[in-house]
Design a protein around this motif. Structure first.
Motif, PDB file in Angstrom:
ATOM      1  N   PRO A 273       0.827  -1.216   0.000  1.00 25.32           N
ATOM      2  CA  PRO A 273       0.000   0.000   0.000  1.00 25.32           C
ATOM      3  C   PRO A 273       0.858   1.262   0.000  1.00 25.32           C
ATOM      4  O   PRO A 273       2.003   1.258   0.454  1.00 25.32           O
ATOM      5  N   SER A 274       0.303   2.324  -0.526  1.00 21.54           N
ATOM      6  CA  SER A 274       0.986   3.617  -0.588  1.00 21.54           C
ATOM      7  C   SER A 274      -0.050   4.715  -0.458  1.00 21.54           C
ATOM      8  O   SER A 274      -1.209   4.527  -0.820  1.00 21.54           O
ATOM      9  N   ASP A 275       0.381   5.854   0.053  1.00 20.89           N
ATOM     10  CA  ASP A 275      -0.532   6.989   0.162  1.00 20.89           C
ATOM     11  C   ASP A 275      -0.205   8.067  -0.865  1.00 20.89           C
ATOM     12  O   ASP A 275      -0.782   9.156  -0.830  1.00 20.89           O
ATOM     13  N   VAL A 276       0.717   7.765  -1.794  1.00 20.68           N
ATOM     14  CA  VAL A 276       1.077   8.733  -2.835  1.00 20.68           C
ATOM     15  C   VAL A 276       1.011   8.141  -4.240  1.00 20.68           C
ATOM     16  O   VAL A 276       0.973   8.881  -5.224  1.00 20.68           O
ATOM     17  N   TYR A 277       1.017   6.805  -4.357  1.00 19.25           N
ATOM     18  CA  TYR A 277       0.910   6.166  -5.661  1.00 19.25           C
ATOM     19  C   TYR A 277      -0.369   5.334  -5.699  1.00 19.25           C
ATOM     20  O   TYR A 277      -0.638   4.544  -4.789  1.00 19.25           O
ATOM     21  N   ALA A 278      -1.161   5.506  -6.736  1.00 19.50           N
ATOM     22  CA  ALA A 278      -2.441   4.812  -6.836  1.00 19.50           C
ATOM     23  C   ALA A 278      -2.259   3.425  -7.458  1.00 19.50           C
ATOM     24  O   ALA A 278      -1.177   3.056  -7.923  1.00 19.50           O
ATOM     25  N   ARG A 279      -3.366   2.673  -7.489  1.00 20.66           N
ATOM     26  CA  ARG A 279      -3.346   1.346  -8.117  1.00 20.66           C
ATOM     27  C   ARG A 279      -3.251   1.506  -9.634  1.00 20.66           C
ATOM     28  O   ARG A 279      -3.374   2.616 -10.173  1.00 20.66           O
ATOM     29  N   ILE A 280      -3.023   0.424 -10.330  1.00 18.22           N
ATOM     30  CA  ILE A 280      -3.022   0.457 -11.790  1.00 18.22           C
ATOM     31  C   ILE A 280      -4.434   0.759 -12.287  1.00 18.22           C
ATOM     32  O   ILE A 280      -5.415   0.204 -11.790  1.00 18.22           O
ATOM     33  N   GLU A 281      -4.538   1.652 -13.247  1.00 15.10           N
ATOM     34  CA  GLU A 281      -5.823   2.075 -13.813  1.00 15.10           C
ATOM     35  C   GLU A 281      -6.716   2.721 -12.750  1.00 15.10           C
ATOM     36  O   GLU A 281      -7.929   2.506 -12.713  1.00 15.10           O
ATOM     37  N   ALA A 282      -6.124   3.527 -11.874  1.00 22.97           N
ATOM     38  CA  ALA A 282      -6.899   4.199 -10.828  1.00 22.97           C
ATOM     39  C   ALA A 282      -7.705   5.350 -11.427  1.00 22.97           C
ATOM     40  O   ALA A 282      -7.397   5.870 -12.504  1.00 22.97           O
ATOM     41  N   ALA A 283      -8.737   5.748 -10.705  1.00 24.87           N
ATOM     42  CA  ALA A 283      -9.591   6.844 -11.164  1.00 24.87           C
ATOM     43  C   ALA A 283     -10.181   7.570  -9.966  1.00 24.87           C
ATOM     44  O   ALA A 283     -10.406   6.976  -8.906  1.00 24.87           O
ATOM     45  N   GLY A 284     -10.429   8.859 -10.149  1.00 23.44           N
ATOM     46  CA  GLY A 284     -11.079   9.639  -9.115  1.00 23.44           C
ATOM     47  C   GLY A 284     -12.573   9.456  -9.147  1.00 23.44           C
ATOM     48  O   GLY A 284     -13.114   8.690  -9.952  1.00 23.44           O
ATOM     49  N   PRO A 285     -13.317  10.164  -8.309  1.00 24.99           N
ATOM     50  CA  PRO A 285     -14.779  10.049  -8.290  1.00 24.99           C
ATOM     51  C   PRO A 285     -15.389  10.656  -9.544  1.00 24.99           C
ATOM     52  O   PRO A 285     -14.728  11.381 -10.304  1.00 24.99           O
ATOM     53  N   THR A 286     -16.645  10.364  -9.784  1.00 28.13           N
ATOM     54  CA  THR A 286     -17.353  10.897 -10.947  1.00 28.13           C
ATOM     55  C   THR A 286     -17.284  12.429 -10.949  1.00 28.13           C
ATOM     56  O   THR A 286     -17.595  13.070  -9.955  1.00 28.13           O
ATOM     57  N   GLY A 287     -16.883  12.972 -12.077  1.00 30.53           N
ATOM     58  CA  GLY A 287     -16.699  14.417 -12.191  1.00 30.53           C
ATOM     59  C   GLY A 287     -15.263  14.846 -12.019  1.00 30.53           C
ATOM     60  O   GLY A 287     -14.872  15.934 -12.435  1.00 30.53           O
ATOM     61  N   ALA A 288     -14.463  13.994 -11.388  1.00 28.48           N
ATOM     62  CA  ALA A 288     -13.039  14.295 -11.171  1.00 28.48           C
ATOM     63  C   ALA A 288     -12.240  13.011 -11.358  1.00 28.48           C
ATOM     64  O   ALA A 288     -11.427  12.638 -10.513  1.00 28.48           O
ATOM     65  N   GLN A 289     -12.477  12.338 -12.485  1.00 30.39           N
ATOM     66  CA  GLN A 289     -11.880  11.022 -12.702  1.00 30.39           C
ATOM     67  C   GLN A 289     -10.358  11.063 -12.818  1.00 30.39           C
ATOM     68  O   GLN A 289      -9.682  10.104 -12.459  1.00 30.39           O
ATOM     69  N   LYS A 290      -9.815  12.156 -13.326  1.00 23.95           N
ATOM     70  CA  LYS A 290      -8.361  12.244 -13.490  1.00 23.95           C
ATOM     71  C   LYS A 290      -7.811  13.478 -12.774  1.00 23.95           C
ATOM     72  O   LYS A 290      -7.347  14.435 -13.394  1.00 23.95           O
ATOM     73  N   PRO A 291      -7.827  13.450 -11.455  1.00 25.64           N
ATOM     74  CA  PRO A 291      -7.270  14.583 -10.712  1.00 25.64           C
ATOM     75  C   PRO A 291      -5.744  14.585 -10.801  1.00 25.64           C
ATOM     76  O   PRO A 291      -5.133  13.565 -11.106  1.00 25.64           O
ATOM     77  N   VAL A 292      -5.147  15.730 -10.551  1.00 27.30           N
ATOM     78  CA  VAL A 292      -3.696  15.841 -10.610  1.00 27.30           C
ATOM     79  C   VAL A 292      -3.107  15.768  -9.199  1.00 27.30           C
ATOM     80  O   VAL A 292      -3.737  16.182  -8.230  1.00 27.30           O
ATOM     81  N   TRP A 293      -1.915  15.217  -9.118  1.00 26.19           N
ATOM     82  CA  TRP A 293      -1.148  15.278  -7.878  1.00 26.19           C
ATOM     83  C   TRP A 293      -0.226  16.478  -7.997  1.00 26.19           C
ATOM     84  O   TRP A 293       0.401  16.691  -9.032  1.00 26.19           O
ATOM     85  N   VAL A 294      -0.148  17.267  -6.946  1.00 29.25           N
ATOM     86  CA  VAL A 294       0.674  18.474  -6.962  1.00 29.25           C
ATOM     87  C   VAL A 294       1.992  18.185  -6.252  1.00 29.25           C
ATOM     88  O   VAL A 294       2.005  17.791  -5.083  1.00 29.25           O
ATOM     89  N   TYR A 295       3.089  18.360  -6.986  1.00 25.09           N
ATOM     90  CA  TYR A 295       4.422  18.090  -6.460  1.00 25.09           C
ATOM     91  C   TYR A 295       5.173  19.401  -6.235  1.00 25.09           C
ATOM     92  O   TYR A 295       4.988  20.374  -6.978  1.00 25.09           O
ATOM     93  N   ASN A 296       6.013  19.404  -5.215  1.00 24.53           N
ATOM     94  CA  ASN A 296       6.931  20.521  -5.014  1.00 24.53           C
ATOM     95  C   ASN A 296       7.989  20.443  -6.103  1.00 24.53           C
ATOM     96  O   ASN A 296       8.790  19.514  -6.153  1.00 24.53           O
ATOM     97  N   ALA A 297       8.001  21.407  -7.019  1.00 28.33           N
ATOM     98  CA  ALA A 297       8.903  21.344  -8.170  1.00 28.33           C
ATOM     99  C   ALA A 297      10.268  21.965  -7.901  1.00 28.33           C
ATOM    100  O   ALA A 297      11.092  22.060  -8.812  1.00 28.33           O
ATOM    101  N   GLY A 298      10.530  22.362  -6.677  1.00 29.91           N
ATOM    102  CA  GLY A 298      11.813  22.974  -6.359  1.00 29.91           C
ATOM    103  C   GLY A 298      12.961  21.978  -6.451  1.00 29.91           C
ATOM    104  O   GLY A 298      12.797  20.769  -6.229  1.00 29.91           O
ATOM    105  N   PHE A 299      14.139  22.494  -6.752  1.00 27.59           N
ATOM    106  CA  PHE A 299      15.315  21.631  -6.875  1.00 27.59           C
ATOM    107  C   PHE A 299      16.577  22.473  -6.783  1.00 27.59           C
ATOM    108  O   PHE A 299      16.555  23.703  -6.921  1.00 27.59           O
ATOM    109  N   ILE A 300      17.701  21.806  -6.559  1.00 28.94           N
ATOM    110  CA  ILE A 300      19.038  22.387  -6.658  1.00 28.94           C
ATOM    111  C   ILE A 300      19.807  21.536  -7.659  1.00 28.94           C
ATOM    112  O   ILE A 300      19.911  20.324  -7.476  1.00 28.94           O
ATOM    113  N   ARG A 301      20.301  22.155  -8.706  1.00 25.45           N
ATOM    114  CA  ARG A 301      21.013  21.408  -9.742  1.00 25.45           C
ATOM    115  C   ARG A 301      22.489  21.821  -9.797  1.00 25.45           C
ATOM    116  O   ARG A 301      22.811  23.012  -9.860  1.00 25.45           O
TER     117      ARG A 301
END
Length: 400
Positions: free
Chosen positions: A308-336
């Motif tokens: 189990p994971s709280d950040v990665y969904a199952r294969i072929e996962a989907a949100g509720p009706t009306g929001a079937q493909k919600p986005v996950w918001v990631y912190n895009a900051g980095f040091i390169r």
């Protein structure tokens, strides 16, 4: 001690007419999407001729983009130039910004190039240059740059509601008082777990699917006893989740010289912004792409009963009706670590014996590694949202 200082104040207005297509304000015709009509020639033969279609909607009112800028700066020089600093604060007001505005489908066009009312950019910039160490055989030069910018939409189309509040452009996700690249979407709060099966079922979901915050309960369909019959997701449930534009940028470059050796490296960072993705839903099969089309996908983490994971969904996962493909918001900051270089120059007294003025050996690596701020991002380079290239360079420069 302070060697010199200078205060700067400036004001100016610039116009921007840099368009990818100088005729973008005009409509144009193209030969359609393959549809044809038959015409009978004089000899009785039939010739298929493609239709002409209007590809772009004209905008007779399109104007140049205009930016008014106020700048306040301070230049400081310490220790006879060993340390210099430049500090700038600016206010930039861009009016009639050239943007693509989405149009409803019944118009027959996806978008139109138009002017956006007013967008402000306010910020500060700092540039430091120093020679911390300088001896006969060793020298260290360093440069540091920092900037912070706040982007705000002040006006859109100058259209107001009955209360005098200027209307937002919901279709384009442009909102008065927010960043022009704001993320306005459904909020994912986690992943349904096995022990939450009954609760997930109320949303038409199963364990492994994403939890989506139901922020506006007024639109939910209720039973007569007051319980929820079905949850409704629409724009009222969306919220502001950040911006995709980094407000904070900094870079640091160092160069060391010891005799005939030189070593340098450069680091830069972007911070304060977000990146969205639906890849956590693991919807890669897409109707059989992996099963029937032999699609070769990269390795990804996914939810299972035994893992189990709280950040990665199952294969072929989907949100509720009306929001079937919600986005996950990631912190895009980095040091390169952008570049590391090392070089050695053979002493001239040795090369001149064979009539060579200078011989320099060098090696460098471009993009050796980066530190990302969000440990849950596993989809390549978070700056480019995909794969990036690391380049090794080895060489020699010979001057006769």
């Amino acid at each position: 001690p302070l060697t010199s200082g200078k205060l700067r104040v400036s004001y100016g207005m610039n116009g921007n007419r840099s368009l990818a297509d100088p005729y973008i304000a005009l409509a144009n015709l193209y030969t359609g999407a393959g549809k044809t009509m038959g015409y009978i020639n004089n000899d009785g033969s039939v010739e298929q001729v493609k239709y002409l279609m209007c590809e772009r909607l004209a905008n007779d009112h399109l104007q140049w983009e205009k930016t008014t800028a106020y700048n306040f700066g301070l230049d400081l020089n310490f220790f006879e130039g060993r340390l210099t600093a430049a500090i700038d604060a600016y206010i930039m007001q861009t009016k009639d910004m050239i943007m693509n505005q989405s149009l409803p489908s019944f118009t027959g066009f996806n978008s139109i190039t138009t002017n956006l009312g007013q967008v402000d950019n306010n910020g500060v910039e700092l540039a430091l240059t120093a020679i911390p160490v300088k001896t006969r055989n060793f020298e260290w030069n360093t440069t540091f740059n920092f900037s912070y910018n706040k982007n705000t939409i002040k006006h859109l189309y100058y259209e107001y509601d009955a209360n005098g509040k200027e209307n937002d452009d919901v279709a384009n996700k442009w909102f008065i008082g927010h960043d022009i690249n704001s993320i306005w979407d459904y909020q994912v709060t986690g992943i349904w777990q096995a022990d939450e099966y009954a609760e997930a079922a109320k949303y038409g979901q199963v364990p492994g699917d994403p939890k989506v915050a139901n922020l506006c309960t007024e639109n939910d369909v209720m039973n007569e006893d007051g319980s929820v019959k079905s949850y409704t997701y629409n724009n009222d449930d969306k919220t502001f989740l950040g911006t995709t534009t980094p407000p904070i940028r900094w870079s640091w470059r160092n160069q060391f010289s010891l005799g005939n050796w030189e070593f340098s490296f450069r680091i830069y960072s972007l911070a304060g912004h977000k990146r969205t993705s639906t890849r956590f839903l693991n919807f890669d099969d897409d109707g059989g792409r992996m099963t029937y089309s032999m699609a070769n996908k990269e390795r990804k983490a996914y939810w299972t009963l035994s893992n189990p994971s709280d950040v990665y969904a199952r294969i072929e996962a989907a949100g509720p009706t009306g929001a079937q493909k919600p986005v996950w918001v990631y912190n895009a900051g980095f040091i390169r670590f952008d570049n590391i270089a090392l070089s050695y120059t053979i002493p001239a007294k040795l090369t001149q014996k064979v009539d060579i003025s200078r011989v320099k050996f060098f090696a460098s690596v471009k993009n050796p590694f980066m530190i990302k701020f969000d440990k849950n991002w596993q989809y390549g380079d978070i700056e480019v949202d995909g794969l990036s290239i690391r380049t090794y360079t080895f060489g020699v420069n010979v001057t006769f």
